[in-house]
Motif scaffolding. Structure first.
Motif, PDB file in Angstrom:
ATOM      1  N   GLY A  15      45.974  39.730  30.562  1.00 27.42           N
ATOM      2  CA  GLY A  15      45.196  39.001  29.563  1.00 27.42           C
ATOM      3  C   GLY A  15      45.253  37.524  29.855  1.00 27.42           C
ATOM      4  O   GLY A  15      46.002  37.074  30.730  1.00 27.42           O
ATOM      5  N   SER A  16      44.467  36.772  29.112  1.00 29.68           N
ATOM      6  CA  SER A  16      44.516  35.318  29.247  1.00 29.68           C
ATOM      7  C   SER A  16      45.743  34.776  28.522  1.00 29.68           C
ATOM      8  O   SER A  16      46.336  33.778  28.941  1.00 29.68           O
ATOM      9  CB  SER A  16      43.268  34.675  28.638  1.00 29.68           C
ATOM     10  N   PHE A  17      46.084  35.385  27.386  1.00 31.49           N
ATOM     11  CA  PHE A  17      47.257  34.987  26.596  1.00 31.49           C
ATOM     12  C   PHE A  17      47.291  33.469  26.380  1.00 31.49           C
ATOM     13  O   PHE A  17      48.301  32.815  26.634  1.00 31.49           O
ATOM     14  CB  PHE A  17      48.562  35.467  27.268  1.00 31.49           C
ATOM     15  N   ALA A  43      46.562  36.531  33.524  1.00 30.88           N
ATOM     16  CA  ALA A  43      45.542  36.684  34.564  1.00 30.88           C
ATOM     17  C   ALA A  43      44.409  35.688  34.347  1.00 30.88           C
ATOM     18  O   ALA A  43      44.257  35.119  33.259  1.00 30.88           O
ATOM     19  CB  ALA A  43      45.007  38.117  34.547  1.00 30.88           C
ATOM     20  N   PHE A  44      43.620  35.528  35.380  1.00 29.78           N
ATOM     21  CA  PHE A  44      42.539  34.540  35.364  1.00 29.78           C
ATOM     22  C   PHE A  44      41.265  35.175  34.829  1.00 29.78           C
ATOM     23  O   PHE A  44      40.778  36.181  35.352  1.00 29.78           O
ATOM     24  CB  PHE A  44      42.332  34.030  36.805  1.00 29.78           C
ATOM     25  N   ASN A  45      40.746  34.581  33.755  1.00 26.79           N
ATOM     26  CA  ASN A  45      39.455  35.014  33.229  1.00 26.79           C
ATOM     27  C   ASN A  45      38.460  33.894  33.506  1.00 26.79           C
ATOM     28  O   ASN A  45      38.511  32.836  32.867  1.00 26.79           O
ATOM     29  CB  ASN A  45      39.555  35.295  31.723  1.00 26.79           C
ATOM     30  N   PRO A  46      37.544  34.105  34.466  1.00 26.27           N
ATOM     31  CA  PRO A  46      36.635  33.018  34.858  1.00 26.27           C
ATOM     32  C   PRO A  46      35.683  32.601  33.747  1.00 26.27           C
ATOM     33  O   PRO A  46      35.046  31.552  33.834  1.00 26.27           O
ATOM     34  CB  PRO A  46      35.862  33.610  36.049  1.00 26.27           C
ATOM     35  N   ASN A  47      35.608  33.403  32.692  1.00 33.09           N
ATOM     36  CA  ASN A  47      34.685  33.079  31.593  1.00 33.09           C
ATOM     37  C   ASN A  47      35.340  32.257  30.484  1.00 33.09           C
ATOM     38  O   ASN A  47      34.704  31.957  29.480  1.00 33.09           O
ATOM     39  CB  ASN A  47      34.120  34.368  30.987  1.00 33.09           C
ATOM     40  N   LYS A  48      36.613  31.938  30.656  1.00 32.39           N
ATOM     41  CA  LYS A  48      37.303  31.181  29.608  1.00 32.39           C
ATOM     42  C   LYS A  48      37.943  29.937  30.204  1.00 32.39           C
ATOM     43  O   LYS A  48      38.477  29.988  31.309  1.00 32.39           O
ATOM     44  CB  LYS A  48      38.418  32.037  28.979  1.00 32.39           C
ATOM     45  N   SER A  49      37.917  28.862  29.434  1.00 28.42           N
ATOM     46  CA  SER A  49      38.721  27.709  29.854  1.00 28.42           C
ATOM     47  C   SER A  49      39.964  27.711  28.968  1.00 28.42           C
ATOM     48  O   SER A  49      39.897  28.096  27.790  1.00 28.42           O
ATOM     49  CB  SER A  49      37.947  26.395  29.708  1.00 28.42           C
ATOM     50  N   LEU A  79      41.842  39.189  41.743  1.00 23.16           N
ATOM     51  CA  LEU A  79      41.321  40.423  41.152  1.00 23.16           C
ATOM     52  C   LEU A  79      42.478  41.255  40.579  1.00 23.16           C
ATOM     53  O   LEU A  79      43.501  41.455  41.243  1.00 23.16           O
ATOM     54  CB  LEU A  79      40.611  41.196  42.260  1.00 23.16           C
ATOM     55  N   LEU A  80      42.264  41.741  39.380  1.00 23.90           N
ATOM     56  CA  LEU A  80      43.336  42.486  38.709  1.00 23.90           C
ATOM     57  C   LEU A  80      43.788  43.704  39.516  1.00 23.90           C
ATOM     58  O   LEU A  80      44.985  43.962  39.658  1.00 23.90           O
ATOM     59  CB  LEU A  80      42.853  42.903  37.312  1.00 23.90           C
ATOM     60  N   ILE A  81      42.808  44.444  40.034  1.00 30.64           N
ATOM     61  CA  ILE A  81      43.227  45.669  40.736  1.00 30.64           C
ATOM     62  C   ILE A  81      44.042  45.369  41.997  1.00 30.64           C
ATOM     63  O   ILE A  81      44.887  46.155  42.391  1.00 30.64           O
ATOM     64  CB  ILE A  81      42.055  46.618  41.071  1.00 30.64           C
ATOM     65  N   LEU A  93      47.269  48.414  30.722  1.00 24.26           N
ATOM     66  CA  LEU A  93      47.393  48.554  29.270  1.00 24.26           C
ATOM     67  C   LEU A  93      46.554  47.468  28.616  1.00 24.26           C
ATOM     68  O   LEU A  93      46.625  46.294  29.000  1.00 24.26           O
ATOM     69  CB  LEU A  93      48.860  48.392  28.869  1.00 24.26           C
ATOM     70  N   ARG A  94      45.748  47.866  27.637  1.00 24.60           N
ATOM     71  CA  ARG A  94      44.978  46.881  26.874  1.00 24.60           C
ATOM     72  C   ARG A  94      45.023  47.267  25.403  1.00 24.60           C
ATOM     73  O   ARG A  94      45.127  48.436  25.049  1.00 24.60           O
ATOM     74  CB  ARG A  94      43.512  46.851  27.334  1.00 24.60           C
ATOM     75  N   GLY A  95      44.923  46.252  24.565  1.00 26.27           N
ATOM     76  CA  GLY A  95      44.824  46.498  23.121  1.00 26.27           C
ATOM     77  C   GLY A  95      43.354  46.543  22.738  1.00 26.27           C
ATOM     78  O   GLY A  95      42.531  45.869  23.356  1.00 26.27           O
ATOM     79  N   GLU A 103      32.792  47.311  23.801  1.00 30.43           N
ATOM     80  CA  GLU A 103      31.901  47.235  24.953  1.00 30.43           C
ATOM     81  C   GLU A 103      32.517  46.445  26.108  1.00 30.43           C
ATOM     82  O   GLU A 103      32.452  46.861  27.261  1.00 30.43           O
ATOM     83  CB  GLU A 103      30.572  46.622  24.543  1.00 30.43           C
ATOM     84  N   TYR A 104      33.140  45.328  25.772  1.00 30.40           N
ATOM     85  CA  TYR A 104      33.813  44.484  26.769  1.00 30.40           C
ATOM     86  C   TYR A 104      34.925  45.274  27.474  1.00 30.40           C
ATOM     87  O   TYR A 104      35.033  45.270  28.703  1.00 30.40           O
ATOM     88  CB  TYR A 104      34.365  43.278  26.006  1.00 30.40           C
ATOM     89  N   GLU A 105      35.718  45.976  26.694  1.00 26.77           N
ATOM     90  CA  GLU A 105      36.836  46.729  27.273  1.00 26.77           C
ATOM     91  C   GLU A 105      36.340  47.900  28.119  1.00 26.77           C
ATOM     92  O   GLU A 105      36.890  48.203  29.178  1.00 26.77           O
ATOM     93  CB  GLU A 105      37.760  47.248  26.157  1.00 26.77           C
TER      94      GLU A 105
HETATM   95  O1  PNS Z   1      42.564  38.266  27.436  1.00 28.62           O
HETATM   96  P1  PNS Z   1      41.280  38.438  28.177  1.00 28.62           P
HETATM   97  O2  PNS Z   1      40.680  37.094  28.538  1.00 28.62           O
HETATM   98  O3  PNS Z   1      40.293  39.307  27.436  1.00 28.62           O
HETATM   99  O4  PNS Z   1      41.646  39.201  29.540  1.00 28.62           O
HETATM  100  C1  PNS Z   1      40.654  39.433  30.501  1.00 28.62           C
HETATM  101  C2  PNS Z   1      41.290  39.637  31.884  1.00 28.62           C
HETATM  102  C3  PNS Z   1      42.114  38.410  32.256  1.00 28.62           C
HETATM  103  C4  PNS Z   1      42.173  40.865  31.848  1.00 28.62           C
HETATM  104  C5  PNS Z   1      40.135  39.833  32.903  1.00 28.62           C
HETATM  105  O5  PNS Z   1      39.291  38.694  32.891  1.00 28.62           O
HETATM  106  C6  PNS Z   1      40.652  40.110  34.307  1.00 28.62           C
HETATM  107  O6  PNS Z   1      40.958  41.221  34.645  1.00 28.62           O
HETATM  108  N1  PNS Z   1      40.753  39.035  35.137  1.00 28.62           N
HETATM  109  C7  PNS Z   1      41.197  39.132  36.503  1.00 28.62           C
HETATM  110  C8  PNS Z   1      39.989  39.052  37.463  1.00 28.62           C
HETATM  111  C9  PNS Z   1      39.323  40.420  37.548  1.00 28.62           C
HETATM  112  O7  PNS Z   1      39.849  41.353  38.083  1.00 28.62           O
HETATM  113  N2  PNS Z   1      38.090  40.487  37.004  1.00 28.62           N
HETATM  114  C10 PNS Z   1      37.342  41.707  36.954  1.00 28.62           C
HETATM  115  C11 PNS Z   1      37.600  42.489  35.666  1.00 28.62           C
HETATM  116  S1  PNS Z   1      36.682  43.983  35.620  1.00 28.62           S
END
Ligand code: PNS
Length: 170
Positions: A15-17, A43-49, A79-81, A93-95, A103-105
């Motif tokens: 998460g961004s946490f 983790a890095f979320n490119p859509n958030k500052s 990349l998360l994976i 794990l996600r909440g 939809e986002y999840e």
């Molecule tokens: O808390 P968030 O911002 O909802 O978490 C989103 C997060 C950080 C888990 C997601 O943006 C992420 O997985 N970032 C790592 C880059 C990545 O793998 N992006 C593709 C996700 S399908």
């Protein structure tokens, strides 16, 4: 053989946490009853500052869970994976809060699984009292001088008060 088969079931909780909330803490505490180890991954979320640096966010989480067996904290800016593959974990794990999260999840879970079939996302329903708690709203309310006490851990609350004290936060 993956680490999981050798050393127990590992989940990565990404998460961004920014910052960690009591809703996140609740997911981690409940998750550790299911998994042998949880890696809380900033983790890095490119859509958030972000408001807090990666180091600050990790430190908040380390302080909250210091001494708690099975909880590790790490960060990753790719990349998360790739992180999961490198760490040998196969579970994300996600909440899940209100319907608006769905939809986002769903998109992220399917995109991650599309990239490697070995990885599954497991969702825990958010605790009832955290259903509408989000880092975004917490920053907004705190920034405008409102109270977020009880919605974030004490160390985060203190830091928010310090950050906004010059702007008149209560
Ligand atoms: O808390 P968030 O911002 O909802 O978490 C989103 C997060 C950080 C888990 C997601 O943006 C992420 O997985 N970032 C790592 C880059 C990545 O793998 N992006 C593709 C996700 S399908």
């Amino acid at each position: 053989m993956t680490r999981e088969k050798v050393g127990g079931k590992i989940a990565v909780y990404p998460g961004s946490f920014d910052p960690i909330t009591n809703g996140h803490v609740d997911i981690i505490k409940r998750g550790i009853r299911i998994f042998d180890e949880i890696i809380v991954l900033v983790a890095f979320n490119p859509n958030k500052s972000s408001m807090f640096t990666v180091d600050e966010r990790c430190q908040f989480i380390r302080d909250i869970f210091s001494g708690v067996e099975g909880i590790k904290v790490d960060s990753h800016d790719g990349l998360l994976i790739d992180y999961l593959i490198d760490s040998g974990a196969t579970t994300i794990l996600r909440g899940m809060r209100a319907l608006s999260d769905f939809e986002y999840e769903f998109q992220m879970a399917l995109m991650n699984r599309r990239q490697t079939k070995d990885i599954e996302t497991v969702f825990l329903m958010s605790g009832f009292q955290w259903f509408y708690t989000s880092s975004k709203l917490i920053k907004e309310v705190a920034g405008l001088g409102g109270s977020v006490e009880g919605l974030v851990p004490d160390n985060v609350h203190q830091k928010l008060l310090e950050k906004y004290s010059s702007k008149g936060a209560r």
